[in-house]
Design a protein around this motif. Structure first.
Motif, PDB file in Angstrom:
ATOM      1  N   PRO A  30       0.762  -1.329   0.169  1.00 36.37           N
ATOM      2  CA  PRO A  30      -0.084   0.020  -0.119  1.00 36.37           C
ATOM      3  C   PRO A  30       0.753   1.203  -0.077  1.00 36.37           C
ATOM      4  O   PRO A  30       0.217   2.350  -0.295  1.00 36.37           O
ATOM      5  N   TRP A  31       2.150   1.066   0.130  1.00 40.37           N
ATOM      6  CA  TRP A  31       3.095   2.042   0.308  1.00 40.37           C
ATOM      7  C   TRP A  31       3.384   2.613  -1.117  1.00 40.37           C
ATOM      8  O   TRP A  31       3.904   3.742  -1.304  1.00 40.37           O
ATOM      9  N   VAL A  88      -4.057  -2.622   3.707  1.00 41.60           N
ATOM     10  CA  VAL A  88      -4.441  -4.157   3.713  1.00 41.60           C
ATOM     11  C   VAL A  88      -4.437  -4.753   5.020  1.00 41.60           C
ATOM     12  O   VAL A  88      -3.826  -4.116   6.052  1.00 41.60           O
ATOM     13  N   PRO A  89      -5.165  -5.816   5.186  1.00 43.46           N
ATOM     14  CA  PRO A  89      -5.789  -6.551   4.114  1.00 43.46           C
ATOM     15  C   PRO A  89      -7.038  -6.132   3.591  1.00 43.46           C
ATOM     16  O   PRO A  89      -7.802  -5.275   4.217  1.00 43.46           O
ATOM     17  N   ASP A 105      -0.030  -2.269  15.581  1.00 50.30           N
ATOM     18  CA  ASP A 105      -0.245  -1.044  15.299  1.00 50.30           C
ATOM     19  C   ASP A 105       0.741  -0.033  15.551  1.00 50.30           C
ATOM     20  O   ASP A 105       1.435   0.678  14.928  1.00 50.30           O
TER      21      ASP A 105
HETATM   22  N1  LIG Z   1      -6.662  -1.973  11.488  1.00 48.47           N
HETATM   23  C1  LIG Z   1      -6.212  -2.549  10.191  1.00 48.47           C
HETATM   24  C2  LIG Z   1      -4.806  -2.147   9.965  1.00 48.47           C
HETATM   25  C3  LIG Z   1      -4.429  -2.446   8.711  1.00 48.47           C
HETATM   26  C4  LIG Z   1      -2.944  -1.912   8.405  1.00 48.47           C
HETATM   27  O1  LIG Z   1      -2.540  -0.913   9.434  1.00 48.47           O
HETATM   28  N2  LIG Z   1      -2.425  -2.112   7.470  1.00 48.47           N
HETATM   29  C5  LIG Z   1      -0.919  -1.399   7.327  1.00 48.47           C
HETATM   30  C6  LIG Z   1      -0.049  -2.557   6.614  1.00 48.47           C
HETATM   31  S1  LIG Z   1       0.480  -3.249   8.235  1.00 48.47           S
HETATM   32  C7  LIG Z   1      -1.267  -0.670   5.972  1.00 48.47           C
HETATM   33  O2  LIG Z   1      -1.859  -1.049   4.922  1.00 48.47           O
HETATM   34  N3  LIG Z   1      -0.962   0.562   5.948  1.00 48.47           N
HETATM   35  C8  LIG Z   1      -0.960   1.415   4.831  1.00 48.47           C
HETATM   36  C9  LIG Z   1      -1.210   2.871   5.317  1.00 48.47           C
HETATM   37  O3  LIG Z   1      -1.481   2.984   6.436  1.00 48.47           O
HETATM   38  O4  LIG Z   1      -1.413   3.698   4.376  1.00 48.47           O
HETATM   39  C10 LIG Z   1      -6.642  -3.986   9.899  1.00 48.47           C
HETATM   40  O5  LIG Z   1      -6.654  -4.522  11.136  1.00 48.47           O
HETATM   41  O6  LIG Z   1      -6.761  -4.593   8.910  1.00 48.47           O
END
Ligand SMILES: N[C@@H](CCC(=O)N[C@@H](CS)C(=O)NCC(=O)O)C(=O)O
Length: 202
Positions: free
Chosen positions: A33-34, A49-50, A102
């Motif tokens: 996603p980055w 994701v996911p 998180d």
């Molecule tokens: N609360 C969400 C957290 C998902 C999350 O933080 N995913 C991260 C990867 S570890 C992400 O995609 N980050 C991209 C962003 O924050 O833009 C879940 O349980 O799915």
């Protein structure tokens, strides 16, 4: 079904383990996603994701919603107890473990910013959540074999994913030196095929 996932996210790993434990077929679509060319925001407005894409084209996020959906889709093997109070206990563990993930992900991202823009206070605040979260999990686990009711559940999956992410991104934290109960649980979980097949890779 298709799962939009990264190979490092502890949240995506949680869902991948639930899919494997339930032996549910699901195509994996790796998308970071980055990356500037990511397609994730097309499927999740939060860009994270996911994301689960169902066969009817609808999408589900986040990992807790997806895990609950998969539990309804295929209740066996049961990963969330039917008993309401035990279910709440599992969800509390999941919230705690996800909170550790998180905070760890937040530190990892902050440290990727140019050094002059990083906030040491903010990083320390997140590290504090990790430390206290680990202590709470270790204390609550005590001598039990698994987090809730001596039975493998979504709680153990969430804890295992948080610990696996710390091993992957923050080996220097040395959580294994401090939390013997969590070490014991992590070692048991590592023997499951679902965990072995989803170890984070860069
Ligand atoms: N609360 C969400 C957290 C998902 C999350 O933080 N995913 C991260 C990867 S570890 C992400 O995609 N980050 C991209 C962003 O924050 O833009 C879940 O349980 O799915």
């Amino acid at each position: 079904m298709r799962l939009i996932t990264s190979l490092t996210s502890p949240f995506a790993r949680k869902v991948r383990i639930v899919l494997a434990e339930k032996n549910l077929p699901c195509e994996m679509v790796v998308d970071i996603p980055w990356n500037p060319d990511t397609t994730v925001p097309q499927f999740n407005p939060l860009g994270k994701v996911p994301v689960l894409m169902r066969d009817d084209g609808s999408t589900l996020f986040d990992s807790r919603v997806i895990a609950d959906y998969l539990e309804q889709l295929k209740p066996w093997p049961m990963l969330v107890p039917a008993d309401a109070m035990q279910m709440i206990a599992v969800k509390r563990w999941e919230a705690l473990a996800d909170g550790v993930s998180d905070a760890a992900a937040a530190v990892f991202i902050e440290r990727k910013r140019p050094e002059a823009q990083q906030s040491p206070e903010w990083i320390e605040r997140q590290l504090g959540k990790i430390r206290l979260g680990l202590r709470a999990m270790n204390d609550d686990l005590a001598l039990n074999a698994y987090c809730v009711n001596a039975t493998f559940s979504l709680a153990d999956i969430a804890v295992g994913c948080a610990l696996g992410y710390l091993d992957f991104r923050f080996p220097e934290l040395g959580w294994r030196d401090e939390f013997p109960g969590l070490v014991r649980l992590a070692d048991v979980l590592a023997q499951r095929a679902s965990f072995a097949a989803t170890v984070p890779v860069a």
